[in-house]
Design a protein around this motif. Structure first.
Motif, PDB file in Angstrom:
ATOM      1  N   MET A   1       0.835  -1.208   0.000  1.00  0.00           N
ATOM      2  CA  MET A   1       0.000   0.000   0.000  1.00  0.00           C
ATOM      3  C   MET A   1       0.867   1.255   0.000  1.00  0.00           C
ATOM      4  SD  MET A   1      -3.020  -1.166   2.630  1.00  0.00           S
ATOM      5  CE  MET A   1      -3.791   0.449   2.628  1.00  0.00           C
ATOM      6  N   TYR A   2       1.962   1.207   0.738  1.00  0.00           N
ATOM      7  CA  TYR A   2       2.868   2.361   0.804  1.00  0.00           C
ATOM      8  C   TYR A   2       3.511   2.636  -0.561  1.00  0.00           C
ATOM      9  CZ  TYR A   2       7.110   5.015   1.877  1.00  0.00           C
ATOM     10  OH  TYR A   2       8.114   5.942   1.876  1.00  0.00           O
ATOM     11  N   ILE A   3       3.978   1.577  -1.241  1.00  0.00           N
ATOM     12  CA  ILE A   3       4.593   1.769  -2.558  1.00  0.00           C
ATOM     13  C   ILE A   3       3.552   2.208  -3.575  1.00  0.00           C
ATOM     14  CG2 ILE A   3       5.930   0.700  -4.400  1.00  0.00           C
ATOM     15  CD1 ILE A   3       7.478   1.109  -1.814  1.00  0.00           C
ATOM     16  N   ALA A   4       2.326   1.684  -3.470  1.00  0.00           N
ATOM     17  CA  ALA A   4       1.239   2.139  -4.353  1.00  0.00           C
ATOM     18  C   ALA A   4       1.004   3.631  -4.170  1.00  0.00           C
ATOM     19  CB  ALA A   4      -0.041   1.361  -4.054  1.00  0.00           C
ATOM     20  N   ALA A   5       1.055   4.091  -2.915  1.00  0.00           N
ATOM     21  CA  ALA A   5       0.870   5.518  -2.632  1.00  0.00           C
ATOM     22  C   ALA A   5       2.007   6.349  -3.215  1.00  0.00           C
ATOM     23  CB  ALA A   5       0.775   5.743  -1.119  1.00  0.00           C
ATOM     24  N   ARG A   6       3.227   5.826  -3.164  1.00  0.00           N
ATOM     25  CA  ARG A   6       4.379   6.543  -3.716  1.00  0.00           C
ATOM     26  C   ARG A   6       4.253   6.693  -5.241  1.00  0.00           C
ATOM     27  NH1 ARG A   6       8.464   7.939  -0.863  1.00  0.00           N
ATOM     28  NH2 ARG A   6       9.693   8.158  -2.771  1.00  0.00           N
ATOM     29  N   VAL A   7       3.840   5.616  -5.906  1.00  0.00           N
ATOM     30  CA  VAL A   7       3.686   5.678  -7.359  1.00  0.00           C
ATOM     31  C   VAL A   7       2.536   6.614  -7.724  1.00  0.00           C
ATOM     32  CG1 VAL A   7       3.266   4.337  -9.457  1.00  0.00           C
ATOM     33  CG2 VAL A   7       4.631   3.350  -7.612  1.00  0.00           C
ATOM     34  N   LEU A   8       1.469   6.588  -6.941  1.00  0.00           N
ATOM     35  CA  LEU A   8       0.347   7.498  -7.170  1.00  0.00           C
ATOM     36  C   LEU A   8       0.802   8.948  -7.018  1.00  0.00           C
ATOM     37  CD1 LEU A   8      -2.715   7.665  -7.748  1.00  0.00           C
ATOM     38  CD2 LEU A   8      -3.098   7.572  -5.274  1.00  0.00           C
ATOM     39  N   ARG A   9       1.689   9.202  -6.071  1.00  0.00           N
ATOM     40  CA  ARG A   9       2.244  10.551  -5.885  1.00  0.00           C
ATOM     41  C   ARG A   9       3.044  10.972  -7.118  1.00  0.00           C
ATOM     42  NH1 ARG A   9       3.147  13.943  -1.397  1.00  0.00           N
ATOM     43  NH2 ARG A   9       4.173  15.831  -2.151  1.00  0.00           N
ATOM     44  N   ASP A  10       3.826  10.040  -7.681  1.00  0.00           N
ATOM     45  CA  ASP A  10       4.564  10.335  -8.922  1.00  0.00           C
ATOM     46  C   ASP A  10       3.612  10.773 -10.028  1.00  0.00           C
ATOM     47  OD1 ASP A  10       7.090   9.731  -7.913  1.00  0.00           O
ATOM     48  OD2 ASP A  10       6.918   7.615  -8.416  1.00  0.00           O
ATOM     49  N   PHE A  11       2.496  10.053 -10.137  1.00  0.00           N
ATOM     50  CA  PHE A  11       1.484  10.377 -11.149  1.00  0.00           C
ATOM     51  C   PHE A  11       0.944  11.794 -10.952  1.00  0.00           C
ATOM     52  CE2 PHE A  11      -3.151  10.805 -11.505  1.00  0.00           C
ATOM     53  CZ  PHE A  11      -3.325  10.728 -12.870  1.00  0.00           C
ATOM     54  N   GLY A  12       0.554  12.110  -9.722  1.00  0.00           N
ATOM     55  CA  GLY A  12      -0.011  13.431  -9.443  1.00  0.00           C
ATOM     56  C   GLY A  12       0.965  14.549  -9.724  1.00  0.00           C
ATOM     57  N   GLU A  13       2.210  14.356  -9.310  1.00  0.00           N
ATOM     58  CA  GLU A  13       3.225  15.396  -9.519  1.00  0.00           C
ATOM     59  C   GLU A  13       3.491  15.603 -11.006  1.00  0.00           C
ATOM     60  OE1 GLU A  13       4.466  17.358  -7.374  1.00  0.00           O
ATOM     61  OE2 GLU A  13       4.187  16.428  -5.413  1.00  0.00           O
ATOM     62  N   MET A  14       3.475  14.519 -11.771  1.00  0.00           N
ATOM     63  CA  MET A  14       3.690  14.629 -13.214  1.00  0.00           C
ATOM     64  C   MET A  14       2.576  15.455 -13.865  1.00  0.00           C
ATOM     65  SD  MET A  14       2.636  13.272 -16.403  1.00  0.00           S
ATOM     66  CE  MET A  14       1.933  11.655 -16.107  1.00  0.00           C
ATOM     67  N   LEU A  15       1.318  15.158 -13.508  1.00  0.00           N
ATOM     68  CA  LEU A  15       0.205  15.892 -14.104  1.00  0.00           C
ATOM     69  C   LEU A  15       0.209  17.364 -13.694  1.00  0.00           C
ATOM     70  CD1 LEU A  15      -3.018  13.691 -14.191  1.00  0.00           C
ATOM     71  CD2 LEU A  15      -1.433  14.238 -15.998  1.00  0.00           C
ATOM     72  N   LEU A  16       0.556  17.633 -12.443  1.00  0.00           N
ATOM     73  CA  LEU A  16       0.604  19.029 -11.987  1.00  0.00           C
ATOM     74  C   LEU A  16       1.688  19.799 -12.731  1.00  0.00           C
ATOM     75  CD1 LEU A  16       0.091  18.823  -8.099  1.00  0.00           C
ATOM     76  CD2 LEU A  16      -1.601  19.122  -9.896  1.00  0.00           C
ATOM     77  N   THR A  17       2.827  19.153 -12.944  1.00  0.00           N
ATOM     78  CA  THR A  17       3.921  19.798 -13.674  1.00  0.00           C
ATOM     79  C   THR A  17       3.568  20.006 -15.138  1.00  0.00           C
ATOM     80  OG1 THR A  17       5.541  18.768 -12.199  1.00  0.00           O
ATOM     81  CG2 THR A  17       6.358  19.613 -14.300  1.00  0.00           C
TER      82      THR A  17
ATOM     83  N   LYS B   1       0.593  -0.106 -12.644  1.00  0.00           N
ATOM     84  CA  LYS B   1       1.510  -0.340 -11.524  1.00  0.00           C
ATOM     85  C   LYS B   1       0.785  -0.175 -10.189  1.00  0.00           C
ATOM     86  CE  LYS B   1       6.205   0.311 -10.038  1.00  0.00           C
ATOM     87  NZ  LYS B   1       7.550   0.613 -10.523  1.00  0.00           N
ATOM     88  N   VAL B   2       0.043   0.909 -10.034  1.00  0.00           N
ATOM     89  CA  VAL B   2      -0.697   1.128  -8.786  1.00  0.00           C
ATOM     90  C   VAL B   2      -1.761   0.044  -8.613  1.00  0.00           C
ATOM     91  CG1 VAL B   2      -2.136   2.719  -7.459  1.00  0.00           C
ATOM     92  CG2 VAL B   2      -0.279   3.617  -8.875  1.00  0.00           C
ATOM     93  N   SER B   3      -2.434  -0.308  -9.700  1.00  0.00           N
ATOM     94  CA  SER B   3      -3.505  -1.313  -9.625  1.00  0.00           C
ATOM     95  C   SER B   3      -2.980  -2.661  -9.136  1.00  0.00           C
ATOM     96  CB  SER B   3      -4.163  -1.492 -10.995  1.00  0.00           C
ATOM     97  OG  SER B   3      -4.844  -0.330 -11.395  1.00  0.00           O
ATOM     98  N   ILE B   4      -1.834  -3.077  -9.634  1.00  0.00           N
ATOM     99  CA  ILE B   4      -1.290  -4.387  -9.246  1.00  0.00           C
ATOM    100  C   ILE B   4      -0.825  -4.371  -7.794  1.00  0.00           C
ATOM    101  CG2 ILE B   4       0.608  -5.998  -9.679  1.00  0.00           C
ATOM    102  CD1 ILE B   4       0.220  -5.219 -12.704  1.00  0.00           C
ATOM    103  N   TYR B   5      -0.156  -3.293  -7.375  1.00  0.00           N
ATOM    104  CA  TYR B   5       0.212  -3.169  -5.959  1.00  0.00           C
ATOM    105  C   TYR B   5      -1.040  -3.173  -5.080  1.00  0.00           C
ATOM    106  CZ  TYR B   5       5.269  -2.338  -5.810  1.00  0.00           C
ATOM    107  OH  TYR B   5       6.633  -2.500  -5.826  1.00  0.00           O
ATOM    108  N   PHE B   6      -2.048  -2.431  -5.495  1.00  0.00           N
ATOM    109  CA  PHE B   6      -3.279  -2.303  -4.725  1.00  0.00           C
ATOM    110  C   PHE B   6      -4.022  -3.642  -4.680  1.00  0.00           C
ATOM    111  CE2 PHE B   6      -7.781  -0.562  -4.485  1.00  0.00           C
ATOM    112  CZ  PHE B   6      -7.699  -0.287  -3.122  1.00  0.00           C
ATOM    113  N   TYR B   7      -4.058  -4.338  -5.806  1.00  0.00           N
ATOM    114  CA  TYR B   7      -4.707  -5.648  -5.843  1.00  0.00           C
ATOM    115  C   TYR B   7      -4.003  -6.620  -4.889  1.00  0.00           C
ATOM    116  CZ  TYR B   7      -6.553 -10.059  -7.446  1.00  0.00           C
ATOM    117  OH  TYR B   7      -7.152 -11.296  -7.481  1.00  0.00           O
TER     118      TYR B   7
END
Length: 367
Positions: A91-107, A282-288
């Motif tokens: 769950m922690y790594i899924a959250a980290r990858v999700l953060r990467d996604f958000g930061e990319m879109l904001l940038t 990536k997030v989906s597989i970690y989350f699953y």
């Protein structure tokens, strides 16, 4: 466990999309400077060994997922604690990858949009997909796989025809010897993204002819390593070492440089689409894996009922684990890869394999 089966081809697609994930976003292995692509390839070989360790464990217990065989190997209490630790870790790594996604879109496009809103939109889609089960996720991967590769090949051709690549940026090879590369391999590329394939040990029991999945899985990891090495070589060839290291998302900068025949440009939207797709998987597989593990540990029959509560936990973790993107990267490079990844990706799997070997000395397993 849900009653689902995925094909070997679907396993191959999921592993490849997972491995690319957020790794195509960041300046992977740039501490090795112009030899970053070499550090990625060496990390890939180490990742193949780590995957083999987890696959051997699966062969000992082909009908069980890791939380179940951890209890068999370590006893109910210790095995449950370790399985729960892996659940939190996924769950922690899924959250980290999700953060990467958000930061990319904001940038890239949504400068004024709150990080929480951007992450929440993707997380809701992930929750919906995971609730449908691993079969639906695998079939979705088949649909997007061809699209991703079409974009990748098109982008490569356009970069070549743009005349942007300067091979001198990749020289001299091994300027400072092998040791700086070995350090980067040990602290970075061995674990991210290649060591992360450990999460597929939660999916092996769902694979048709699962015992034949070794070659397919190893080939998927090797192909992803080659793709990532080529990507980093292109980034350095176009931008140079210094600019690649300073760029938050070097591949985005590379694609923004494309200009063919004075009209074909601003192709960064294709980069964004392909990155969103890879991060989604990536997030989906970690989350699953986290949901499936939780269901086994707490004996919850309706696995899909966990998707919303655990999804909200991952979402809130993604926006609270760091106050800024710089802090997020620092935490990943200095804490996660030095302490958490070696423990969960190397130490524990090797320990479990050793125990499984001694407990099953008289039992023959077929690869």
């Amino acid at each position: 466990m849900e009653k689902a089966k995925i094909s070997l081809y679907q396993l191959f697609v999921l592993i490849l999309l997972f491995e690319l994930g957020s790794a195509i976003l960041v300046p992977l292995a740039i501490d090795a400077k112009q030899d970053a692509w070499l550090a990625i390839l060496f990390g890939m070989f180490g990742g193949l060994f780590l995957f083999w360790v987890n696959y051997r464990l699966f062969l000992y217990y082909p009908e069980l997922v890791p939380p179940e065989y951890m209890q068999k190997l370590l006893g109910k209490i210790l095995g449950t604690l370790l399985a729960f630790s892996y659940t939190i870790y996924f769950m922690y790594i899924a959250a980290r990858v999700l953060r990467d996604f958000g930061e990319m879109l904001l940038t890239f496009a949504y400068i004024e949009t709150p990080l929480f809103i951007v992450n929440a939109l993707l997380m809701l889609v992930i929750i919906y997909a995971v609730r449908k089960g691993i079969e639906v996720l695998a079939r979705t991967g088949e649909l997007f796989f061809v699209f991703i590769y079409f974009l990748a090949i098109t982008g490569f051709i356009l970069i070549v025809f743009s005349g942007l690549i300067d091979l001198n940026n990749l020289k001299p090879i091994l300027e400072e010897g092998i040791f700086p590369i070995a350090k980067v391999v040990y602290t970075q590329t061995l674990f991210v993204p290649f060591g992360e394939a450990i999460v597929f040990s939660m999916i092996f029991p769902y694979v048709k002819k699962g015992k034949n999945g070794k070659k397919v899985s190893l080939f998927a990891i090797a192909l992803s390593g080659i793709n990532l090495a080529i990507t980093m070589a292109i980034n350095i060839g176009v931008l140079g070492v210094d600019l690649t290291a300073r760029s938050q998302f070097p591949l985005l900068s590379t694609i923004q440089s494309i200009q063919v025949a004075e009209f074909l440009e601003r192709l960064d939207v294709f980069f964004m689409i392909s990155t969103v797709i890879c991060i989604f998987f990536k997030v989906s597989i970690y989350f699953y894996a986290a949901i499936a593990s939780t269901a086994v540990i707490f004996k919850i029959k309706k696995t899909s009922s966990l998707a919303y509560p655990l999804g909200m936990v991952v979402l809130f973790m993604s926006v609270t684990i760091a106050s800024s993107y710089a802090e997020h990267l620092k935490e990943g490079l200095q804490f996660v890869t030095h302490f958490l990844h070696p423990f969960f990706f190397v130490v524990i799997p090797l320990l479990l394999l050793g125990i499984a070997f001694f407990k099953n000395r008289k039992k023959s397993i077929h690869q």
